[in-house]
Scaffold this active site. Structure first.
Site, PDB file in Angstrom:
ATOM      1  N   LYS A  83       0.862  -1.188   0.000  1.00 47.13           N
ATOM      2  CA  LYS A  83       0.000   0.000   0.000  1.00 47.13           C
ATOM      3  C   LYS A  83       0.898   1.238   0.000  1.00 47.13           C
ATOM      4  O   LYS A  83       1.827   1.335   0.810  1.00 47.13           O
ATOM      5  CB  LYS A  83      -0.861  -0.043   1.265  1.00 47.13           C
TER       6      LYS A  83
HETATM    7  O1  G3P Z   1      -7.606   1.725   5.801  1.00 43.93           O
HETATM    8  C1  G3P Z   1      -7.920   3.003   5.404  1.00 43.93           C
HETATM    9  C2  G3P Z   1      -9.275   3.509   5.841  1.00 43.93           C
HETATM   10  O2  G3P Z   1     -10.260   2.534   5.730  1.00 43.93           O
HETATM   11  C3  G3P Z   1      -9.293   4.297   7.110  1.00 43.93           C
HETATM   12  O3  G3P Z   1     -10.576   4.536   7.612  1.00 43.93           O
HETATM   13  O4  G3P Z   1     -12.078   5.251   9.442  1.00 43.93           O
HETATM   14  O5  G3P Z   1      -9.619   5.815   9.565  1.00 43.93           O
HETATM   15  O6  G3P Z   1     -11.122   6.970   7.936  1.00 43.93           O
HETATM   16  P1  G3P Z   1     -10.855   5.709   8.684  1.00 43.93           P
END
Ligand code: G3P
Length: 231
Positions: A83
């Site tokens: 990633k």
């Molecule tokens: O893995 C990346 C993403 O899904 C992060 O989510 O909830 O931290 O905005 P969030």
């Protein structure tokens, strides 16, 4: 549509993998930090539990170090997807890794233009963050609709749309209606997907009526049941 789980918590991954519904895992530096484990060990263990694609994120910001980190992460297991963030150096890394046959997930995507660049750089997945856009009053699902439409117009672009930063089941439903390829879901949202109050109340009344019949589909076979029958 593929379902990935968005966590580095091995207990959650092990438990929800038993449903047979997990097609992969996504992690990021914040999730690894939250797990309290060493990134190399955590990713290796996750790859042993889930056979599908497991995203492991680089933490450098310059091309050369990102590339070295990505190559090291890719060697951990056959199902590692490297990633990288959607920066110029990140996309240079994406191009170099994907040219060498390594799968790449380009993360932190917040615009359709960025998604188009990632696809041209050979990304296997593009991760637009819907929840974080909603948080600042920009329509996250509108971005998914734009990316799905743009990618569909150019069949040569093979990048899959991986909807990230999902906060609730409606994000998933909307993404599915738009034809997004993958949704990565926090464990709490996966659990929410199973629930409906009418399922609970319906099951309760079925079981109450069934109890009144005194029937059993299976032959009683525990020692308690055998004893009960003998009496
Ligand atoms: O893995 C990346 C993403 O899904 C992060 O989510 O909830 O931290 O905005 P969030």
């Amino acid at each position: 549509m593929k379902f990935f789980i968005d966590t580095a918590d091995l207990n959650e991954i092990r438990e929800l993998a038993t449903t047979g519904l997990l097609d992969g895992v996504t992690t990021n530096p914040s999730l690894i930090a939250k797990s309290g484990g060493n990134i190399l060990e955590v990713i290796k263990e996750i790859c042993d539990v889930v056979p599908g694609d497991v995203s492991a994120e680089v933490t450098a910001t310059d091309f050369h170090t990102m590339l070295r980190e990505g190559q090291k992460l890719a060697k951990l297991a056959d199902n590692v997807v490297v990633k990288v963030p959607l920066t110029m150096d990140g996309l240079k890394t994406c191009k170099a890794l994907s040219t060498d046959g390594t799968k790449v997930n380009v993360t932190l995507c917040f615009s359709a233009a960025q998604a188009l660049l990632a696809a041209k750089a050979g990304a296997t997945y593009i991760s637009p963050f819907v929840g974080r856009l909603d948080d600042i009053s920009i329509d996250g699902m509108g971005l998914i609709a734009d990316i799905v439409q743009i990618y569909a117009s150019y069949p040569a672009l093979e990048t899959e749309v991986l909807v990230a930063s999902i906060r609730h089941p409606m994000h998933l439903v909307e993404a599915a209606k738009m034809g997004a390829d993958v949704a990565t879901l926090p464990p709490s949202v996966i659990r929410q997907l199973f629930k409906h109050p009418l399922t609970d109340s319906g099951l309760e009344s079925f079981l109450k009526d069934w109890e009144g019949t005194g029937q059993s589909i299976l032959e009683p076979n525990t020692s308690d049941e055998k004893r009960e029958r003998a009496q």
